[in-house]
Design an enzyme around this catalytic site. Structure first.
Site, PDB file in Angstrom:
ATOM      1  N   GLU A   1       0.733  -0.971  -0.031  1.00  0.00           N
ATOM      2  CA  GLU A   1      -0.075   0.189   0.013  1.00  0.00           C
ATOM      3  C   GLU A   1       0.860   1.301  -0.171  1.00  0.00           C
ATOM      4  O   GLU A   1       1.984   1.157   0.513  1.00  0.00           O
ATOM      5  CB  GLU A   1      -0.931   0.007   1.070  1.00  0.00           C
ATOM      6  CG  GLU A   1      -2.060  -1.157   1.200  1.00  0.00           C
ATOM      7  CD  GLU A   1      -2.769  -1.165   2.392  1.00  0.00           C
ATOM      8  OE1 GLU A   1      -2.787  -0.129   3.310  1.00  0.00           O
ATOM      9  OE2 GLU A   1      -3.905  -1.939   2.620  1.00  0.00           O
TER      10      GLU A   1
ATOM     11  N   GLU B   1       6.606 -16.924  -1.108  1.00  0.00           N
ATOM     12  CA  GLU B   1       8.029 -18.013  -1.037  1.00  0.00           C
ATOM     13  C   GLU B   1       8.349 -18.254  -2.217  1.00  0.00           C
ATOM     14  O   GLU B   1       9.483 -18.517  -2.770  1.00  0.00           O
ATOM     15  CB  GLU B   1       7.373 -18.994  -0.240  1.00  0.00           C
ATOM     16  CG  GLU B   1       8.436 -19.937   0.281  1.00  0.00           C
ATOM     17  CD  GLU B   1       8.206 -20.795   1.534  1.00  0.00           C
ATOM     18  OE1 GLU B   1       7.922 -22.009   1.108  1.00  0.00           O
ATOM     19  OE2 GLU B   1       8.075 -20.188   2.576  1.00  0.00           O
TER      20      GLU B   1
ATOM     21  N   ARG C   1      37.344  -5.548 -27.899  1.00  0.00           N
ATOM     22  CA  ARG C   1      37.680  -4.414 -27.556  1.00  0.00           C
ATOM     23  C   ARG C   1      39.103  -4.492 -27.347  1.00  0.00           C
ATOM     24  O   ARG C   1      39.665  -5.350 -26.614  1.00  0.00           O
ATOM     25  CB  ARG C   1      36.956  -3.873 -26.304  1.00  0.00           C
ATOM     26  CG  ARG C   1      37.764  -2.632 -26.031  1.00  0.00           C
ATOM     27  CD  ARG C   1      37.430  -1.325 -26.846  1.00  0.00           C
ATOM     28  NE  ARG C   1      37.669  -0.254 -26.319  1.00  0.00           N
ATOM     29  CZ  ARG C   1      37.716   0.915 -27.070  1.00  0.00           C
ATOM     30  NH1 ARG C   1      37.515   1.274 -28.113  1.00  0.00           N
ATOM     31  NH2 ARG C   1      38.007   2.005 -26.416  1.00  0.00           N
TER      32      ARG C   1
ATOM     33  N   ILE D   1      33.493  -2.731 -17.653  1.00  0.00           N
ATOM     34  CA  ILE D   1      34.186  -3.587 -18.582  1.00  0.00           C
ATOM     35  C   ILE D   1      33.675  -2.665 -20.245  1.00  0.00           C
ATOM     36  O   ILE D   1      34.760  -2.529 -21.048  1.00  0.00           O
ATOM     37  CB  ILE D   1      33.831  -4.914 -18.930  1.00  0.00           C
ATOM     38  CG1 ILE D   1      34.633  -5.518 -17.545  1.00  0.00           C
ATOM     39  CG2 ILE D   1      34.405  -5.624 -20.301  1.00  0.00           C
ATOM     40  CD1 ILE D   1      34.293  -7.364 -17.352  1.00  0.00           C
TER      41      ILE D   1
ATOM     42  N   GLU E   1       9.956  -8.662  -3.863  1.00  0.00           N
ATOM     43  CA  GLU E   1       9.462  -9.736  -3.109  1.00  0.00           C
ATOM     44  C   GLU E   1      10.322  -9.653  -1.979  1.00  0.00           C
ATOM     45  O   GLU E   1      10.738 -10.685  -1.220  1.00  0.00           O
ATOM     46  CB  GLU E   1       9.644 -11.085  -3.852  1.00  0.00           C
ATOM     47  CG  GLU E   1       9.281 -11.266  -4.930  1.00  0.00           C
ATOM     48  CD  GLU E   1       7.644 -11.466  -4.925  1.00  0.00           C
ATOM     49  OE1 GLU E   1       7.132 -11.223  -3.996  1.00  0.00           O
ATOM     50  OE2 GLU E   1       6.875 -11.435  -5.992  1.00  0.00           O
TER      51      GLU E   1
END
Length: 398
Positions: free
Chosen positions: A131, A253, A281, A350, A376
């Site tokens: 809520e 759960e 790269r 990276i 959750e």
């Protein structure tokens, strides 16, 4: 060695399902995810594809038209989908939780009414506990359902409904004041049928519109406002007032296993992007993957991906066995979400400056990964659950 996040002991059926989903993700999700996510567009065509594959009914029992598969199968499917685009996994996640709750706790009439249509994706579920003034303290829910001669009247506001506008069924937790001393025993779960869309979708029920989010785009996240909304007593899940909190926690759960799977999917994709970029790269005359600093980083990322995947699989298998898995699900969700954030950030680093560009996929993952630290239950909530379980198991005899 095998690629990361492989799962031992799968049946031929499970392996076939996962291969089909991976192919679908590679062909239908990844090529379109960037455009749809940046436009915050609901992935209607992708959802139709998931319907055709039967993914909305993957865990629904065969007698109700589903595939009758395990939580493990579902979690591995979610991992594959989240690898493509986490928002797509969000479309089926809350649906799956609602279907699980009805399958486990619904009356036979409720199962017959909802599950066959949920299996086809005709009915799609959303899940509502939170809520506007409520965080993790679920027992402090203020939205109320008052008993009347012919059912209940619901008043109050709910928050953070994934699929709030695109779903046509809400599993709704509200206060019913059953006279119990413990607050959580005064909560009831209702099955609220509604039309799809926004605005006043039914008398007394308004879905105001999509909440604008940092990431997790495409899928709609909404509020739900109840003002004198009337509902029959037969829409109380299991026709059991006061049992709503227990039913919702059972759903959460399995939802934690799902969030762990989503985190694994994002982490896998972040690693895939990093290891590919690092070999393309070049700096100082060689690929950056050949520089020890980057090579070691890739090793750490891969180890985190593998550890999170194994813990997620363990939690799912434990639940499938019928054993209690609140601690293991909490552990899996905790480590998978934290590692996901770390692996995604390492992939971003990276990529260097290109990682900051919206042309590169890693920019989207950087905005998606933080959601899993919250969904959750936050990491702090998971630690609370884990520590309570450990103290219960290792109770001092002194």
């Amino acid at each position: 060695m095998a690629r990361l996040a492989q799962t031992a002991g799968l049946s031929d059926v499970q392996s076939e399902i996962l291969a089909t989903v991976r192919q679908f993700v590679d062909k239908e999700v990844i090529p379109h995810a960037q455009e749809l996510e940046h436009a915050d567009t609901y992935p209607a065509d992708i959802v139709e594809g998931m319907k055709e594959m039967g993914l909305f009914g993957i865990t629904i029992p065969e007698e109700y038209g589903g595939l009758g598969e395990s939580l493990l199968t579902y979690a591995l499917v979610v991992e594959e989908i989240a690898r493509g685009w986490m928002s797509v996994s969000g479309v089926i996640n809350t649906h799956f939780i609602v279907a699980h709750m009805i399958s486990r706790h619904g009356t036979e009439a409720q199962k017959q009414h909802f599950l066959p249509r949920m299996a086809t994706g005709e009915v799609r579920g959303s899940f509502s506990m939170s809520e506007p003034d409520l965080g993790s303290d679920v027992a402090a829910i203020k939205t109320k359902a008052k008993r009347t001669d012919d059912g209940y009247v619901i008043d109050g506001s709910k928050m953070w409904l994934t699929n709030g506008g695109s779903s046509n069924l809400i599993a709704l937790l509200v206060k019913t004041d059953e006279g119990a001393e413990k607050p959580h025993q005064n909560l009831t779960t209702f099955l609220v049928e509604k039309p799809e869309g926004f605005g006043e979708v039914a008398p007394g029920l308004t879905i105001p519109g999509k909440i604008d989010k940092m990431g997790y785009k495409g899928v709609d996240t909404t509020e739900a406002v109840f003002d004198g909304y009337k509902i029959g007593a037969d829409m109380v899940l299991g026709e059991a007032p006061g049992r709503g909190f227990a039913y919702m926690m059972d759903g959460v759960e399995v939802g934690r296993v799902n969030v762990a799977a989503r985190a694994c999917g994002i982490a896998i994709r972040a690693f895939e992007l990093a290891v590919e970029y690092a070999q393309q790269r070049k700096t100082f005359g060689k690929a950056i993957a050949e520089h020890q600093a980057v090579a070691f980083k890739l090793a750490e990322m891969a180890t985190k991906v593998e550890a999170a995947h194994l813990m997620m699989v363990n939690a799912a298998r434990l639940k499938d066995s019928g054993a209690r898995n609140d601690v293991e699900a909490g552990m899996a969700k905790l480590i998978a979400s934290e590692y996901c954030a770390e692996v995604t950030q390492d992939s971003f680093r990276i990529h260097g400056g290109y990682g900051y560009s919206k042309e590169y996929e890693i920019e989207r993952l950087m905005r998606e990964a933080p959601f899993l630290l919250i969904g959750e239950g936050t990491s702090e909530i998971q630690k609370t659950i884990i520590s309570r379980g450990l103290l219960r198991e290792y109770k001092s005899r002194s």
